[in-house]
Design a protein around this motif. Sequence first.
Motif, PDB file in Angstrom:
ATOM      1  N   ILE A 220       0.832  -1.202   0.000  1.00  0.00           N
ATOM      2  CA  ILE A 220       0.000   0.000   0.000  1.00  0.00           C
ATOM      3  C   ILE A 220       0.871   1.259   0.000  1.00  0.00           C
ATOM      4  CG2 ILE A 220      -1.630   1.339   1.386  1.00  0.00           C
ATOM      5  CD1 ILE A 220      -2.904  -1.371   2.185  1.00  0.00           C
ATOM      6  N   VAL A 221       1.910   1.269   0.819  1.00  0.00           N
ATOM      7  CA  VAL A 221       2.800   2.440   0.858  1.00  0.00           C
ATOM      8  C   VAL A 221       3.474   2.630  -0.503  1.00  0.00           C
ATOM      9  CG1 VAL A 221       4.908   3.385   1.862  1.00  0.00           C
ATOM     10  CG2 VAL A 221       3.171   2.364   3.338  1.00  0.00           C
ATOM     11  N   SER A 222       3.883   1.549  -1.148  1.00  0.00           N
ATOM     12  CA  SER A 222       4.546   1.644  -2.450  1.00  0.00           C
ATOM     13  C   SER A 222       3.621   2.193  -3.524  1.00  0.00           C
ATOM     14  CB  SER A 222       5.068   0.274  -2.883  1.00  0.00           C
ATOM     15  OG  SER A 222       6.063  -0.184  -1.983  1.00  0.00           O
ATOM     16  N   SER A 223       2.314   2.056  -3.326  1.00  0.00           N
ATOM     17  CA  SER A 223       1.353   2.544  -4.315  1.00  0.00           C
ATOM     18  C   SER A 223       1.035   4.027  -4.139  1.00  0.00           C
ATOM     19  CB  SER A 223       0.052   1.745  -4.215  1.00  0.00           C
ATOM     20  OG  SER A 223      -0.686   2.106  -3.050  1.00  0.00           O
ATOM     21  N   MET A 224       1.529   4.638  -3.086  1.00  0.00           N
ATOM     22  CA  MET A 224       1.192   6.020  -2.772  1.00  0.00           C
ATOM     23  C   MET A 224       2.127   6.998  -3.482  1.00  0.00           C
ATOM     24  SD  MET A 224       0.144   5.745   1.243  1.00  0.00           S
ATOM     25  CE  MET A 224      -1.352   4.894   1.732  1.00  0.00           C
TER      26      MET A 224
ATOM     27  N   ALA B  74       4.975   9.834  -4.331  1.00  0.00           N
ATOM     28  CA  ALA B  74       6.394   9.821  -3.968  1.00  0.00           C
ATOM     29  C   ALA B  74       6.682  10.381  -2.578  1.00  0.00           C
ATOM     30  CB  ALA B  74       7.202  10.563  -5.023  1.00  0.00           C
ATOM     31  N   PRO B  75       6.072  11.490  -2.155  1.00  0.00           N
ATOM     32  CA  PRO B  75       6.376  12.004  -0.800  1.00  0.00           C
ATOM     33  C   PRO B  75       6.065  11.001   0.301  1.00  0.00           C
ATOM     34  CG  PRO B  75       5.272  13.681  -2.108  1.00  0.00           C
ATOM     35  CD  PRO B  75       5.180  12.407  -2.895  1.00  0.00           C
ATOM     36  N   VAL B  76       5.013  10.204   0.095  1.00  0.00           N
ATOM     37  CA  VAL B  76       4.666   9.195   1.103  1.00  0.00           C
ATOM     38  C   VAL B  76       5.645   8.031   1.034  1.00  0.00           C
ATOM     39  CG1 VAL B  76       2.865   7.640   1.949  1.00  0.00           C
ATOM     40  CG2 VAL B  76       2.243   9.863   0.993  1.00  0.00           C
ATOM     41  N   ARG B  77       6.024   7.646  -0.171  1.00  0.00           N
ATOM     42  CA  ARG B  77       6.955   6.527  -0.318  1.00  0.00           C
ATOM     43  C   ARG B  77       8.295   6.824   0.350  1.00  0.00           C
ATOM     44  NH1 ARG B  77       5.207   6.646  -5.750  1.00  0.00           N
ATOM     45  NH2 ARG B  77       7.313   7.147  -6.526  1.00  0.00           N
ATOM     46  N   LEU B  78       8.670   8.093   0.428  1.00  0.00           N
ATOM     47  CA  LEU B  78       9.916   8.461   1.104  1.00  0.00           C
ATOM     48  C   LEU B  78       9.865   8.166   2.595  1.00  0.00           C
ATOM     49  CD1 LEU B  78      10.704  11.859  -0.669  1.00  0.00           C
ATOM     50  CD2 LEU B  78      11.859   9.661  -1.009  1.00  0.00           C
ATOM     51  N   LEU B  79       8.643   7.990   3.110  1.00  0.00           N
ATOM     52  CA  LEU B  79       8.466   7.738   4.548  1.00  0.00           C
ATOM     53  C   LEU B  79       8.303   6.246   4.844  1.00  0.00           C
ATOM     54  CD1 LEU B  79       5.951  10.636   5.300  1.00  0.00           C
ATOM     55  CD2 LEU B  79       8.415  10.621   5.732  1.00  0.00           C
ATOM     56  N   ARG B  80       8.730   5.403   3.911  1.00  0.00           N
ATOM     57  CA  ARG B  80       8.501   3.973   4.094  1.00  0.00           C
ATOM     58  C   ARG B  80       9.091   3.435   5.390  1.00  0.00           C
ATOM     59  NH1 ARG B  80      10.200   1.673  -1.750  1.00  0.00           N
ATOM     60  NH2 ARG B  80      11.603   3.443  -1.536  1.00  0.00           N
ATOM     61  N   ARG B  81      10.318   3.806   5.690  1.00  0.00           N
ATOM     62  CA  ARG B  81      10.938   3.266   6.906  1.00  0.00           C
ATOM     63  C   ARG B  81      10.254   3.745   8.177  1.00  0.00           C
ATOM     64  NH1 ARG B  81      17.511   3.070   5.764  1.00  0.00           N
ATOM     65  NH2 ARG B  81      17.414   1.537   4.052  1.00  0.00           N
ATOM     66  N   PRO B  82       9.979   5.058   8.316  1.00  0.00           N
ATOM     67  CA  PRO B  82       9.244   5.481   9.519  1.00  0.00           C
ATOM     68  C   PRO B  82       7.869   4.830   9.629  1.00  0.00           C
ATOM     69  CG  PRO B  82      10.242   7.371   8.425  1.00  0.00           C
ATOM     70  CD  PRO B  82      10.424   6.213   7.511  1.00  0.00           C
TER      71      PRO B  82
ATOM     72  N   PRO C 114      -2.475   0.761  -9.531  1.00  0.00           N
ATOM     73  CA  PRO C 114      -3.382   0.405  -8.426  1.00  0.00           C
ATOM     74  C   PRO C 114      -3.153   1.285  -7.207  1.00  0.00           C
ATOM     75  CG  PRO C 114      -1.618  -1.216  -8.620  1.00  0.00           C
ATOM     76  CD  PRO C 114      -1.481  -0.296  -9.800  1.00  0.00           C
ATOM     77  N   ALA C 115      -4.243   1.653  -6.539  1.00  0.00           N
ATOM     78  CA  ALA C 115      -4.167   2.479  -5.335  1.00  0.00           C
ATOM     79  C   ALA C 115      -5.445   2.307  -4.532  1.00  0.00           C
ATOM     80  CB  ALA C 115      -3.975   3.949  -5.706  1.00  0.00           C
ATOM     81  N   LEU C 116      -5.321   2.392  -3.208  1.00  0.00           N
ATOM     82  CA  LEU C 116      -6.509   2.307  -2.363  1.00  0.00           C
ATOM     83  C   LEU C 116      -7.500   3.418  -2.690  1.00  0.00           C
ATOM     84  CD1 LEU C 116      -5.174   1.441   1.212  1.00  0.00           C
ATOM     85  CD2 LEU C 116      -6.186  -0.093  -0.462  1.00  0.00           C
ATOM     86  N   THR C 117      -6.989   4.569  -3.092  1.00  0.00           N
ATOM     87  CA  THR C 117      -7.860   5.700  -3.411  1.00  0.00           C
ATOM     88  C   THR C 117      -8.725   5.425  -4.641  1.00  0.00           C
ATOM     89  OG1 THR C 117      -6.021   6.696  -4.630  1.00  0.00           O
ATOM     90  CG2 THR C 117      -6.361   7.421  -2.355  1.00  0.00           C
ATOM     91  N   SER C 118      -8.404   4.390  -5.399  1.00  0.00           N
ATOM     92  CA  SER C 118      -9.212   4.036  -6.575  1.00  0.00           C
ATOM     93  C   SER C 118     -10.422   3.189  -6.216  1.00  0.00           C
ATOM     94  CB  SER C 118      -8.357   3.271  -7.590  1.00  0.00           C
ATOM     95  OG  SER C 118      -7.255   4.028  -8.021  1.00  0.00           O
ATOM     96  N   TYR C 119     -10.462   2.650  -4.996  1.00  0.00           N
ATOM     97  CA  TYR C 119     -11.534   1.728  -4.640  1.00  0.00           C
ATOM     98  C   TYR C 119     -12.916   2.362  -4.799  1.00  0.00           C
ATOM     99  CZ  TYR C 119      -8.405  -1.866  -2.696  1.00  0.00           C
ATOM    100  OH  TYR C 119      -7.458  -2.853  -2.543  1.00  0.00           O
ATOM    101  N   ARG C 120     -13.076   3.596  -4.351  1.00  0.00           N
ATOM    102  CA  ARG C 120     -14.397   4.230  -4.429  1.00  0.00           C
ATOM    103  C   ARG C 120     -14.882   4.293  -5.878  1.00  0.00           C
ATOM    104  NH1 ARG C 120     -17.234   7.125  -0.825  1.00  0.00           N
ATOM    105  NH2 ARG C 120     -15.437   7.175   0.592  1.00  0.00           N
ATOM    106  N   ARG C 121     -13.971   4.635  -6.784  1.00  0.00           N
ATOM    107  CA  ARG C 121     -14.333   4.680  -8.213  1.00  0.00           C
ATOM    108  C   ARG C 121     -14.620   3.274  -8.745  1.00  0.00           C
ATOM    109  NH1 ARG C 121     -10.994   3.543 -12.266  1.00  0.00           N
ATOM    110  NH2 ARG C 121      -9.125   3.915 -10.989  1.00  0.00           N
ATOM    111  N   LEU C 122     -13.759   2.327  -8.417  1.00  0.00           N
ATOM    112  CA  LEU C 122     -13.919   0.974  -8.932  1.00  0.00           C
ATOM    113  C   LEU C 122     -15.217   0.327  -8.456  1.00  0.00           C
ATOM    114  CD1 LEU C 122     -10.265  -0.342  -8.488  1.00  0.00           C
ATOM    115  CD2 LEU C 122     -11.406   0.216 -10.638  1.00  0.00           C
ATOM    116  N   LEU C 123     -15.621   0.640  -7.225  1.00  0.00           N
ATOM    117  CA  LEU C 123     -16.809   0.002  -6.667  1.00  0.00           C
ATOM    118  C   LEU C 123     -18.102   0.518  -7.281  1.00  0.00           C
ATOM    119  CD1 LEU C 123     -15.741  -0.340  -2.939  1.00  0.00           C
ATOM    120  CD2 LEU C 123     -15.995  -2.158  -4.629  1.00  0.00           C
TER     121      LEU C 123
END
Length: 316
Positions: free
Chosen positions: A159-163, A165-173, A270-279
């Motif tokens: 899920i983090v990898s799908s977000m 770039a700024p969020v992906r930089l926070l993968r370790r924290p 793919p992204a969690l934010t797409s779920y609302r549209r996909l559903l």
Amino acid sequence: MPDIDMTVTADDGTPLAGSLTLPTGPGPHPAVLLLHGSGPLDRDGNAPKLPVNLARPVAEALAARGIATLRYDRRGTGATPGDWRTAGFTDNRRDAAAAVRALADRAGIRADAIGVIGHSEGALHAMALGSRTDVRAVVLLAGFAGVGEDAFRWQGRSIVSSMPAPVRLLRRPLAGLGSRVLARVKRTRTDVARVAGNRVNARWLREMLVHDTRDDLAAVDAPVLAVTGDKDLQVDPDDLKEIARLVPGGAETHRVADLTHVLRRDSGRPALTSYRRLLREPVDPGLLDLVAEWLTHHLSMTTAHETATERQSAAS
């Protein structure tokens, strides 16, 4: 294809309110139990903010091929009493086993031609039913092969990898935060606990984290169809290889292009934010056809074999 109210009595006496969709024409019919994912899901697979709407298209596809479908409201949802936050992972598994028994005892249903379809968490319980009950066909939609904690951590990384770039930089924290949350849950001893400011079903999570699906997969005594989308963010599609390896006699597996965890296809990233549209779109029709045809073959084959055996016995 009428729906009939059907209540499953759980082992502790809780009435699990459900619906049984019957095909047109006389029975007895083969039947399938449909098990949904995790959380406060009703018989249609819907949570208040996540309307997956899986049950109706599955029931219609199977009824058109002469197969009945049972699904029920999870504890504390729909017309079933209780609190979903106090139900453990093992409680959900026992409820599913009670539903299989209720189907087998139901007039108009062939007790010797019952299958199970599980999606997400439901797939884990379908594996258990395949190893511990007399179901004749098991369909796994987005099920994992391994220990729950490993699957949970894979999901977090995915899920983090799908977000962005700024969020992906926070993968370790974020990974560190996730580890601290899991450690906090493991220390709990109550059904419900407050973690990171939220009330969570702590017992369910504790039991799920230590559950190893490989034990059930290695003991399944029924044909298995396993389907995972190659754009599933919540289950590793590579686990299909392990499922095929573990199931005695092998399993039929399909890694479906563009299919997501919510069983709709997405041609984009793919992204969690797409779920609302996909559903807002229907469940993938190709998936429905695959599952319905596979179950028709295996449950009808069971029915034909049993009928031939009965005729042979009567003639001798």
